[in-house]
Design an enzyme around this catalytic site. Structure first.
Site, PDB file in Angstrom:
ATOM      1  N   GLY A  49      -9.792-124.380  84.813  1.00  0.00           N
ATOM      2  CA  GLY A  49      -9.978-124.065  86.222  1.00  0.00           C
ATOM      3  C   GLY A  49      -8.951-124.799  87.063  1.00  0.00           C
ATOM      4  N   CYS A  76      -8.934-127.776  78.772  1.00  0.00           N
ATOM      5  CA  CYS A  76      -8.242-128.205  79.986  1.00  0.00           C
ATOM      6  C   CYS A  76      -9.230-128.840  80.971  1.00  0.00           C
ATOM      7  CB  CYS A  76      -7.466-127.042  80.603  1.00  0.00           C
ATOM      8  SG  CYS A  76      -6.197-127.553  81.790  1.00  0.00           S
ATOM      9  N   TYR A  77      -9.549-128.162  82.088  1.00  0.00           N
ATOM     10  CA  TYR A  77     -10.537-128.707  83.020  1.00  0.00           C
ATOM     11  C   TYR A  77     -11.862-128.952  82.300  1.00  0.00           C
ATOM     12  CZ  TYR A  77     -13.537-129.064  87.183  1.00  0.00           C
ATOM     13  OH  TYR A  77     -14.429-129.495  88.139  1.00  0.00           O
ATOM     14  N   HIS A 164      -4.145-124.851  76.466  1.00  0.00           N
ATOM     15  CA  HIS A 164      -4.836-123.564  76.505  1.00  0.00           C
ATOM     16  C   HIS A 164      -4.601-122.809  75.197  1.00  0.00           C
ATOM     17  CE1 HIS A 164      -6.250-123.455  80.700  1.00  0.00           C
ATOM     18  NE2 HIS A 164      -5.207-124.239  80.923  1.00  0.00           N
ATOM     19  N   GLU A 166      -6.033-120.077  74.244  1.00  0.00           N
ATOM     20  CA  GLU A 166      -6.303-118.644  74.378  1.00  0.00           C
ATOM     21  C   GLU A 166      -5.082-117.822  74.762  1.00  0.00           C
ATOM     22  OE1 GLU A 166      -6.717-120.093  78.601  1.00  0.00           O
ATOM     23  OE2 GLU A 166      -6.999-120.872  76.586  1.00  0.00           O
ATOM     24  N   ASP A 223      -1.484 -98.709  80.105  1.00  0.00           N
ATOM     25  CA  ASP A 223      -2.877 -98.976  80.449  1.00  0.00           C
ATOM     26  C   ASP A 223      -3.607 -97.712  80.884  1.00  0.00           C
ATOM     27  OD1 ASP A 223      -2.001-101.549  80.025  1.00  0.00           O
ATOM     28  OD2 ASP A 223      -1.945-102.096  82.137  1.00  0.00           O
ATOM     29  N   LYS A 369      -3.182-106.972  77.010  1.00  0.00           N
ATOM     30  CA  LYS A 369      -2.158-105.957  76.823  1.00  0.00           C
ATOM     31  C   LYS A 369      -1.910-105.637  75.350  1.00  0.00           C
ATOM     32  CE  LYS A 369       0.179-104.495  79.708  1.00  0.00           C
ATOM     33  NZ  LYS A 369       0.077-103.281  80.541  1.00  0.00           N
TER      34      LYS A 369
END
Length: 513
Positions: A49, A76-77, A164, A166, A223, A369
C-alpha cells in the site's frame, strides 16, 4: 495484489487483506473484522500500500487475525505492518528510497518461503523499512539496501518480505507465492485457463439469460477482442460489437479493426464515427484526469445512443455492456473507503456515468495481460492480434500532453506510426510489451534547411513487462534510435526534437499521462 500466474484455487482459501484496494470478493480491505468473516481461511496475505504504518490515519489490520493461527505473509507495507504491530519503533523512514530492481540474497536456504529460490532479481517500491526485527523473527533474506528483505517466524508460519513477488520483474516471485500458498498453507492447485473459459462462459450465460442482448466496446486491441470472442462463444448472435472512432485512434485503426474483427473473426461489428464529438468535448482541456473522464463519459453516451438503435428480436432494449477491463486497470483506478491513492482513472473503470443505463460485464477483470493473451490463444484468435501492443482507452488524447487538437493528434499519430513501423522492421515487436510516441507540450529550437525552427518534442517510450504492474525500459541499439529520430523529424511536420524515455515503472507509469 494477486498472483501473476494463478497457482491453484488460491483465492478460495487464501484471505488477502488489501491496504489500498477492495477489488473483488476474495480480496478484502484491511479493515475487515475477523469476527464478521464468513469463512475460515487457510492463510492470510497482507498486501502492499502507499502509506506509512507510523503515520496517523494509516490503515491497520484487525489484530484478531493473529488468533486464526493460520500462516501469514506480509508484502512490503504488509511486512511493515507485522513489525509495527510488534513494536512501533521497528519501522521508520529509510535513508534511501528503493524503487526498481534489487538483488535478493537468501540467507536461510531451509526457510519454507524461499524453497528453490536463491540469488535473484526482485522489484522494490518503498521508502520506509524495518529497522528492527519483530519478536520471534529472524532474517532470511537481504538486499544491498534492505537488511530485512525477508523475515520469518517459522514457529508461527508468519513471513514478511519487503519486495513485491507478484510482479513480473521479481524473477522468482511466482515460486515464492506458490511456496506460501501451496507448501505452507496447503492450498490445492486446480485452476486452469481452460477451466476459466468454461466457468466464465457459463457465468455470462446465467447473467445475460436466454434472450437478453449485449453490446461490446471493441477497439481492435487484445483485451477487447478476447472479451468479444468470449462473449460470442457464450451468447452467439445476441452479442453486438461496436467500434467507436473517437478521433484519437492510431493511424488506419478503423480499417484494421474492421478487417480483423468483422472479416477475420466473424464478429458482428458496427463502426461509429464520433471523432468530431470527442474532440469538441476535449477542446481547451489539459488535465489528464479530465481528459480520461470526458472520453469515458462521451464513450458511454455514444454507446447508449447506438444501443437504442439496435433492437433485439423480442422488441426489448439492450441491457448489457461488455468491457475488456483488466486487473491492473482496477488496481490503478479503484480504492476502498479510507485513505488511499488513485494512480489514474482508466477509461474502462473510471469514466462511467452514474446514471448509465447499461449493466457492465467485465469477464477479464481478474486477469493480467499475459493471462489474457494465453486466453486469446485458447480461443483461436490470430497470433498477430493476440500479441498486438495495448492501446489505452482514451487513445492518443493521453499521449498528447496539453490540449488535444486535430493538429496535435496528427503529429503524435504520425510519429507513433513511424516508431512502430521501424520496430516491426527490426523484428523487435514481440520482444517489446508496449511502444508509442508522446507529444510533449514544449517547444525546442532546431535547424532545418539552414533556418532556425521552433517546434515540438516527441518522446518515445518502449517497455518490457508481462503484467504491466511493473515495467522496465527496452534497450534499443543506438543506430535504431538514430534512424527513428531522423525519420520523425524529417517526415512529421511540427517536430524539432526526439527523446527516449528510460524510466522504469515504478516510479513512472507506462503512459505519460
Amino acid at each position: 495484489m494477486t498472483v501473476v500466474e494463478p497457482v491453484g484455487d488460491v483465492f478460495n482459501t487464501i484471505l488477502v487483506l488489501d491496504f489500498e484496494f477492495n477489488v473483488y470478493a476474495e480480496m478484502l480491505p484491511c479493515t475487515q473484522k475477523i469476527s464478521e468473516l464468513p469463512f475460515t481461511p487457510t492463510g492470510v496475505i497482507f498486501s502492499g500500500g502507499p502509506f506509512s504504518v507510523y503515520e496517523e490515519g494509516s490503515p491497520h489490520v484487525d489484530k484478531e487475525i493473529f488468533n486464526l493461527n493460520v500462516p501469514i505473509l506480509g508484502i512490503c507495507y504488509g511486512m511493515q505492518e507485522l513489525a509495527w504491530i510488534d513494536n512501533v519503533e521497528n519501522v521508520a523512514r529509510g535513508e534511501k528510497r528503493e524503487y526498481g530492481p534489487a538483488t535478493l540474497n537468501v540467507q536461510d536456504k531451509d526457510c519454507a518461503l524461499f524453497k528453490d529460490v536463491d540469488h535473484s532479481q526482485v522489484w522494490m517500491s518503498h521508502h520506509d523499512k524495518l529497522h528492527n526485527l519483530p519478536s520471534g523473527f529472524k532474517t532470511v533474506a537481504t538486499t544491498e539496501n534492505s537488511q530485512f528483505a525477508g523475515v520469518a517466524n517459522e514457529a508461527k508460519k508468519i513471513y514478511g518480505i519487503q519486495f513485491h513477488p507478484e510482479v513480473t520483474h521479481s524473477v522468482q516471485g511466482k515460486t515464492i507465492l506458490k511456496n506460501f500458498a501451496v507448501n505452507v498453507c496447503g492450498a490445492t492447485q486446480n485452476w486452469t485457463m481452460e477451466n476459466f473459459i468454461d466457468t466464465e462462459i457459463n457465468r455470462i450465460r446465467t447473467l445475460v439469460g436466454p434472450t437478453a442482448e449485449v453490446i461490446g466496446a471493441v477497439s481492435g486491441g487484445v483485451d477487447s477482442t478476447v472479451a468479444a470472442k468470449l462473449m460470442k462463444e457464450a451468447i452467439g448472435d445476441r452479442f453486438h460489437a461496436i467500434y467507436v472512432d473517437n478521433g484519437v485512434m492510431r493511424k488506419n485503426e478503423t480499417i484494421t479493426v474492421k478487417k480483423t474483427l468483422d472479416d477475420g473473426l466473424g464478429i458482428n461489428l458496427t463502426v461509429v464515427d464520433a471523432g468530431e464529438q470527442f474532440l469538441s468535448q476535449l477542446k481547451g482541456v489539459t488535465d489528464p484526469e479530465k481528459k480520461r473522464k470526458i472520453i469515458g463519459n462521451t464513450f458511454i453516451h455514444v454507446f447508449e445512443k447506438v444501443a437504442a438503435d439496435i433492437k433485439p428480436k423480442d422488441g426489448s432494449e439492450i441491457e448489457f455492456l461488455l468491457q475488456g477491463t483488466l486487473y491492473p486497470d482496477v488496481i490503478e483506478s479503484i480504492s476502498f473507503k479510507g485513505p488511499s491513492q488513485t494512480i489514474k482513472t482508466h477509461h474502462n473503470v473510471g469514466g462511467l456515468t452514474e446514471n448509465m443505463k447499461l449493466k457492465l460485464i467485465e469477464p477479464l477483470r481478474e486477469l493480467f495481460k499475459d493471462e489474457v493473451r494465453h486466453l486469446g490463444q485458447l480461443l483461436d484468435i490470430p497470433e498477430d492480434l493476440v500479441w498486438r501492443h495495448p492501446f489505452p482507452g482514451p487513445g492518443i488524447a493521453i499521449r498528447v500532453l496539453g490540449e488535444v487538437t486535430p493538429e496535435q493528434v496528427k503529429i503524435a499519430r504520425e510519429a507513433d506510426y513511424i516508431f512502430i513501423e521501424e520496430i516491426k522492421k527490426a523484428g523487435l515487436y514481440r520482444k517489446i510489451s508496449q511502444a508509442f510516441a508522446a507529444l510533449l507540450p514544449v517547444k525546442s529550437v532546431g535547424v532545418m534547411g539552414d533556418q532556425r525552427t521552433y517546434e515540438q518534442v516527441i518522446a518515445l517510450r518502449a517497455i518490457e513487462t508481462s503484467d504491466f504492474m511493473t515495467a522496465d525500459w527496452f534497450v534499443f541499439e543506438a543506430a535504431f534510435l538514430k534512424k527513428v529520430a531522423s525519420r520523425i523529424v524529417n517526415e512529421v511536420d511540427g517536430v524539432a526534437r526526439v527523446t527516449y524515455d528510460i524510466t522504469s515503472k515504478p516510479p513512472a507509469t507506462v503512459e505519460w499521462e
